[in-house]
Design a protein around this motif. Sequence first.
Motif, PDB file in Angstrom:
ATOM      1  N   ALA A  84      -9.225 -29.802  -2.934  1.00  0.00           N
ATOM      2  CA  ALA A  84      -7.823 -29.389  -2.810  1.00  0.00           C
ATOM      3  C   ALA A  84      -7.625 -28.564  -1.549  1.00  0.00           C
ATOM      4  O   ALA A  84      -8.486 -27.789  -1.147  1.00  0.00           O
ATOM      5  CB  ALA A  84      -7.396 -28.582  -4.036  1.00  0.00           C
ATOM      6  N   ASP A 122      -2.256 -28.675  -7.822  1.00  0.00           N
ATOM      7  CA  ASP A 122      -3.177 -28.969  -6.716  1.00  0.00           C
ATOM      8  C   ASP A 122      -2.487 -29.836  -5.667  1.00  0.00           C
ATOM      9  O   ASP A 122      -1.747 -30.768  -5.993  1.00  0.00           O
ATOM     10  CB  ASP A 122      -4.409 -29.706  -7.221  1.00  0.00           C
ATOM     11  CG  ASP A 122      -5.295 -28.834  -8.102  1.00  0.00           C
ATOM     12  OD1 ASP A 122      -5.362 -27.627  -7.836  1.00  0.00           O
ATOM     13  OD2 ASP A 122      -5.883 -29.369  -9.052  1.00  0.00           O
ATOM     14  N   TYR A 124      -3.477 -31.996  -1.957  1.00  0.00           N
ATOM     15  CA  TYR A 124      -4.600 -32.554  -1.216  1.00  0.00           C
ATOM     16  C   TYR A 124      -4.131 -33.023   0.163  1.00  0.00           C
ATOM     17  O   TYR A 124      -2.954 -33.326   0.367  1.00  0.00           O
ATOM     18  CB  TYR A 124      -5.215 -33.732  -1.985  1.00  0.00           C
ATOM     19  CG  TYR A 124      -5.535 -33.395  -3.414  1.00  0.00           C
ATOM     20  CD1 TYR A 124      -6.734 -32.759  -3.743  1.00  0.00           C
ATOM     21  CD2 TYR A 124      -4.634 -33.687  -4.437  1.00  0.00           C
ATOM     22  CE1 TYR A 124      -7.029 -32.440  -5.061  1.00  0.00           C
ATOM     23  CE2 TYR A 124      -4.923 -33.372  -5.756  1.00  0.00           C
ATOM     24  CZ  TYR A 124      -6.113 -32.747  -6.058  1.00  0.00           C
ATOM     25  OH  TYR A 124      -6.399 -32.422  -7.365  1.00  0.00           O
TER      26      TYR A 124
END
Length: 562
Positions: A84, A122, A124
């Motif tokens: 992440a 999260d 990314y």
Amino acid sequence: MTQQARRLRARLAALGAVGVTALAAAGIQGVAHAAGAPLPVVITGEDRVDLSLHSDNGDPTEPQIDLRLDVPGEEFEGDGEVPAVHRGDYTVRIDASGLKGVAKADLPCDADGLVAVCSGYDLYAGTTFNRLGGIRLDLADDSEAGDTGKIVVTGEGEGLEFTPLTVDVRVGGPELLNRELSLPEDLKAGDAFEPPLGVMNVGGLPAEGAVLRLYGSRGLSFPDDFGNCSSTVVDTGPLLRQHTEVLCTFPGTLDAGAAYGLARPVRVKTADFALHDIFSYSFRPLEPGEEKTLHQGEGRRQGSGPDLTLVRAADADPADHTRYAELDLPTTNTYDLELTGASASGAAGDTVAAEIGFANNGPAWISALRSGGEPFSFTVVAPEGSTVTSAPRQCRTITVDGSVPGYRCSVATPLLEDARLTFPFELRIDEVVAGARGRVALPDWDNPFDSDASNDVAWIVLNAPDAPGDGGAGGSDGGPSDGPSAPGTGDEGGSGGPDSGTNGTNGTSGGAEGGDAEGGLALTGAQGVGLLGGAAVLALGLGAVVVAYQRRRAGRDGEAAV
């Protein structure tokens, strides 16, 4: 990705250390934003959707808008858990209330009528792992031509700075369909033909101008020169991407319900090596201000001849028009695949080299445009008394005819019309058998495009006697076989060779690696020349010729070439 997303990512790349410098803290891998600065997040998706009054607007189960979050950093491509870039609560609000009375919207996440809220934790790098969901739009009961509305997507979260997305929705705007094509009779490689190009506006509003796109794969070209057209030619790089593209702009109005044709014909020229090349064309509405910039850009050549114009046609039937207009042509050319064997001598215990040759003697290339470069294959059986100690990486072990150990070698497509490939084997002579022969063979197929089947079989000969007429190592000699019969199947009758993994670029072959085999594949002959993706293709496999047709969007954006 929207234009706003591309622009922001470009700015972030230019900022370098200012935008992306620090590594994530303990337990959080990946690239993080600079300390104290909010992490920029761009909401991406289609920023415009036109709904047709005359169709189902695509698969009703498929959304027209795919919402994602674009986060700075290199996307994760390895195995295991995706690291992440940011961890912390965030929300994204999708407000489609601007579509009330215009269209119906099926929203993702937690939806309440025309408003939905998506939440996450999260984030990314990139967009692949940051999908929010899709938005499906359909006509409402009171939708009318000319109705417009907006969807506004915004986000918020501590330590995050979101760039919102606005989606413009229009109902019943201009909708241009292309006149259907039919394969020209008796078209041969090297000939030119004049397709009957035309367009019909089946939408509810006039189109203020149109853009015509002509596309031809490697074996096609457009010899005419028009002042309102520009062209690009892509003749380097992967063969599957090489092509010619022409763009023509027409500034006049195309009335709703009216059909138009070209005032003069446009020729499509086929090369001598052309076979199952793809021709496609498409019309679309001209965007405001686009005419000034469309013909610019590196590699584009502006035409210098008279303008190509549209003329209004008599009453036309929408059933004679289609969204995708394309042809695979020509269909009458041939190629000649040839295998050549090898000969060697040695004593028991010696290791000898046997270099198998593979060639396409033309005149046609093998484009394999529809299959995307699916490989085909041939089989190799070692001579009696010998063992293969090294095989090319394009060859893997199989059983031929259900019981004979051998190899299947894969040849990647596209394959140039003058391709020359070599497959080096090494053999250990376990027992000297005078004149022992091992068979090298293409599938025992009925391939109408291979003009000469007599050279589809070759031999590996070990310790041949000096007496004439005992069989050489070249192509099939038409005599009785000293080895196994011609293999039509391998791997328990499986068809086709192993996947190549990459598309050939200069006629090189590819394929699955076989066991501990070592060695490489050499290429001689012509350098690679272009190819492109389009309509009917040849996928050659062990024991079969598969012609796979797939519809492609004729108007798909891509790198152009003329």
